[in-house]
Design a protein around this motif. Structure first.
Motif, PDB file in Angstrom:
ATOM      1  N   VAL A 121       0.844  -1.208   0.000  1.00  0.00           N
ATOM      2  CA  VAL A 121       0.000   0.000   0.000  1.00  0.00           C
ATOM      3  C   VAL A 121       0.877   1.255   0.000  1.00  0.00           C
ATOM      4  O   VAL A 121       0.629   2.193  -0.765  1.00  0.00           O
ATOM      5  CB  VAL A 121      -0.974  -0.004   1.202  1.00  0.00           C
ATOM      6  N   VAL A 122       1.907   1.264   0.831  1.00  0.00           N
ATOM      7  CA  VAL A 122       2.795   2.431   0.897  1.00  0.00           C
ATOM      8  C   VAL A 122       3.473   2.658  -0.452  1.00  0.00           C
ATOM      9  O   VAL A 122       3.541   3.792  -0.944  1.00  0.00           O
ATOM     10  CB  VAL A 122       3.836   2.272   2.033  1.00  0.00           C
ATOM     11  N   ILE A 123       3.952   1.582  -1.064  1.00  0.00           N
ATOM     12  CA  ILE A 123       4.604   1.704  -2.377  1.00  0.00           C
ATOM     13  C   ILE A 123       3.615   2.243  -3.407  1.00  0.00           C
ATOM     14  O   ILE A 123       3.970   3.053  -4.265  1.00  0.00           O
ATOM     15  CB  ILE A 123       5.197   0.347  -2.820  1.00  0.00           C
ATOM     16  N   ASP A 124       2.361   1.804  -3.310  1.00  0.00           N
ATOM     17  CA  ASP A 124       1.336   2.225  -4.268  1.00  0.00           C
ATOM     18  C   ASP A 124       0.912   3.675  -4.058  1.00  0.00           C
ATOM     19  O   ASP A 124       0.767   4.431  -5.003  1.00  0.00           O
ATOM     20  CB  ASP A 124       0.125   1.292  -4.171  1.00  0.00           C
ATOM     21  N   VAL A 125       0.725   4.071  -2.791  1.00  0.00           N
ATOM     22  CA  VAL A 125       0.203   5.411  -2.504  1.00  0.00           C
ATOM     23  C   VAL A 125       1.298   6.478  -2.535  1.00  0.00           C
ATOM     24  O   VAL A 125       1.005   7.639  -2.790  1.00  0.00           O
ATOM     25  CB  VAL A 125      -0.486   5.473  -1.126  1.00  0.00           C
ATOM     26  N   MET A 126       2.515   6.066  -2.266  1.00  0.00           N
ATOM     27  CA  MET A 126       3.622   7.017  -2.238  1.00  0.00           C
ATOM     28  C   MET A 126       4.707   6.572  -3.213  1.00  0.00           C
ATOM     29  O   MET A 126       5.796   6.164  -2.795  1.00  0.00           O
ATOM     30  CB  MET A 126       4.187   7.116  -0.827  1.00  0.00           C
ATOM     31  N   PRO A 127       4.428   6.660  -4.513  1.00  0.00           N
ATOM     32  CA  PRO A 127       5.388   6.154  -5.492  1.00  0.00           C
ATOM     33  C   PRO A 127       6.723   6.894  -5.494  1.00  0.00           C
ATOM     34  O   PRO A 127       7.711   6.381  -6.007  1.00  0.00           O
ATOM     35  CB  PRO A 127       4.657   6.327  -6.829  1.00  0.00           C
ATOM     36  N   GLY A 128       6.765   8.067  -4.885  1.00  0.00           N
ATOM     37  CA  GLY A 128       8.000   8.830  -4.835  1.00  0.00           C
ATOM     38  C   GLY A 128       9.007   8.299  -3.827  1.00  0.00           C
ATOM     39  O   GLY A 128      10.199   8.617  -3.899  1.00  0.00           O
ATOM     40  N   LEU A 129       8.532   7.500  -2.872  1.00  0.00           N
ATOM     41  CA  LEU A 129       9.450   6.930  -1.886  1.00  0.00           C
ATOM     42  C   LEU A 129      10.349   5.891  -2.546  1.00  0.00           C
ATOM     43  O   LEU A 129       9.927   5.195  -3.475  1.00  0.00           O
ATOM     44  CB  LEU A 129       8.665   6.258  -0.759  1.00  0.00           C
ATOM     45  N   PRO A 130      11.568   5.772  -2.051  1.00  0.00           N
ATOM     46  CA  PRO A 130      12.441   4.728  -2.601  1.00  0.00           C
ATOM     47  C   PRO A 130      11.843   3.341  -2.342  1.00  0.00           C
ATOM     48  O   PRO A 130      11.441   3.031  -1.225  1.00  0.00           O
ATOM     49  CB  PRO A 130      13.754   4.898  -1.833  1.00  0.00           C
ATOM     50  N   ARG A 131      11.772   2.520  -3.362  1.00  0.00           N
ATOM     51  CA  ARG A 131      11.205   1.177  -3.242  1.00  0.00           C
ATOM     52  C   ARG A 131      12.064   0.273  -2.365  1.00  0.00           C
ATOM     53  O   ARG A 131      11.588  -0.727  -1.851  1.00  0.00           O
ATOM     54  CB  ARG A 131      11.028   0.541  -4.611  1.00  0.00           C
ATOM     55  N   ALA A 132      13.320   0.628  -2.203  1.00  0.00           N
ATOM     56  CA  ALA A 132      14.225  -0.208  -1.410  1.00  0.00           C
ATOM     57  C   ALA A 132      13.712  -0.381   0.022  1.00  0.00           C
ATOM     58  O   ALA A 132      13.844  -1.455   0.599  1.00  0.00           O
ATOM     59  CB  ALA A 132      15.624   0.386  -1.408  1.00  0.00           C
ATOM     60  N   GLY A 133      13.099   0.651   0.579  1.00  0.00           N
ATOM     61  CA  GLY A 133      12.568   0.550   1.940  1.00  0.00           C
ATOM     62  C   GLY A 133      11.453  -0.473   2.035  1.00  0.00           C
ATOM     63  O   GLY A 133      11.414  -1.287   2.960  1.00  0.00           O
ATOM     64  N   GLY A 134      10.542  -0.450   1.069  1.00  0.00           N
ATOM     65  CA  GLY A 134       9.450  -1.421   1.041  1.00  0.00           C
ATOM     66  C   GLY A 134       9.957  -2.832   0.826  1.00  0.00           C
ATOM     67  O   GLY A 134       9.501  -3.775   1.474  1.00  0.00           O
ATOM     68  N   ILE A 135      10.909  -2.957  -0.072  1.00  0.00           N
ATOM     69  CA  ILE A 135      11.477  -4.282  -0.350  1.00  0.00           C
ATOM     70  C   ILE A 135      12.214  -4.813   0.870  1.00  0.00           C
ATOM     71  O   ILE A 135      12.094  -5.986   1.220  1.00  0.00           O
ATOM     72  CB  ILE A 135      12.397  -4.222  -1.596  1.00  0.00           C
TER      73      ILE A 135
END
Length: 185
Positions: free
Chosen positions: A142-156
């Motif tokens: 959800v965070v990756i989807d709603v905040m696409p500007g965040l680095p994906r590395a954190g979600g991964i």
């Protein structure tokens, strides 16, 4: 190890989706789940598992839905559906009084342990750990989807840490419980 093998359809999905496409990845996940079910059906001493049935229904249903609706889902959309579906499966087994890890544990434990309250309790705790891990996956999706500007590395990183922790806990907790119980006698 059999418990971890149950998550093979999800690994197959991720690999095939990356290499080919989302619908092919979903179908590959369904095929992998069907293969696990067939293994359980034809192998003496094994039983069909709720997690594997749910996984087949999840991947099969998502494959059919994706093809029927012709939508162009993003990978984040699909992963959210897959992770939320997996969380729902795990939580459902707990609500039904048959935590998903119980079926795997019974294949490894002597039958005289199966009806012991602590055997069931250990499996509720293990299943809850996996539910928590899958909850982290859903939140990360959800965070990756709603905040696409965040680095994906954190979600991964959160996803990998949650899955690794649940896998480690699955091996560690039963041993700790046995030691604690042995110390009481």
């Amino acid at each position: 190890m059999n418990l971890l093998l149950a998550f093979m359809p999800f690994i197959v999905f991720v690999i095939v989706e990356r290499l080919l496409s989302i619908p092919v990845g979903l179908a590959a996940g369904a095929v992998a789940a069907a293969a696990l079910l067939m293994r359980d059906l034809i192998t003496p001493g094994r039983s069909v598992k709720l997690l594997e049935v749910g996984t087949l229904l999840l991947f099969g249903g998502l494959t059919l839905l994706h093809l029927a609706m012709g939508e162009q889902w993003t990978i984040v959309d699909v992963r959210l559906r897959v992770d939320a579906g997996l969380l729902l499966i795990v939580l459902s087994t707990m609500v039904l009084g048959r935590p998903f890890s119980l079926q795997y544990a019974r294949e490894r434990a002597a039958p005289e342990h199966w009806e012991r309250p602590d055997f069931l309790r250990v499996n509720y705790v293990i299943s809850a750990a996996w539910a928590l891990a899958f909850g982290v996956l859903v939140v990360a999706d959800v965070v990756i989807d709603v905040m696409p500007g965040l680095p994906r590395a954190g979600g991964i990183l959160a996803i990998v840490a949650a899955l690794w922790t649940a896998a480690w806990f699955t091996g560690w907790y039963p041993e700790q419980h046995q030691r604690r119980m042995a110390g009481r006698t």
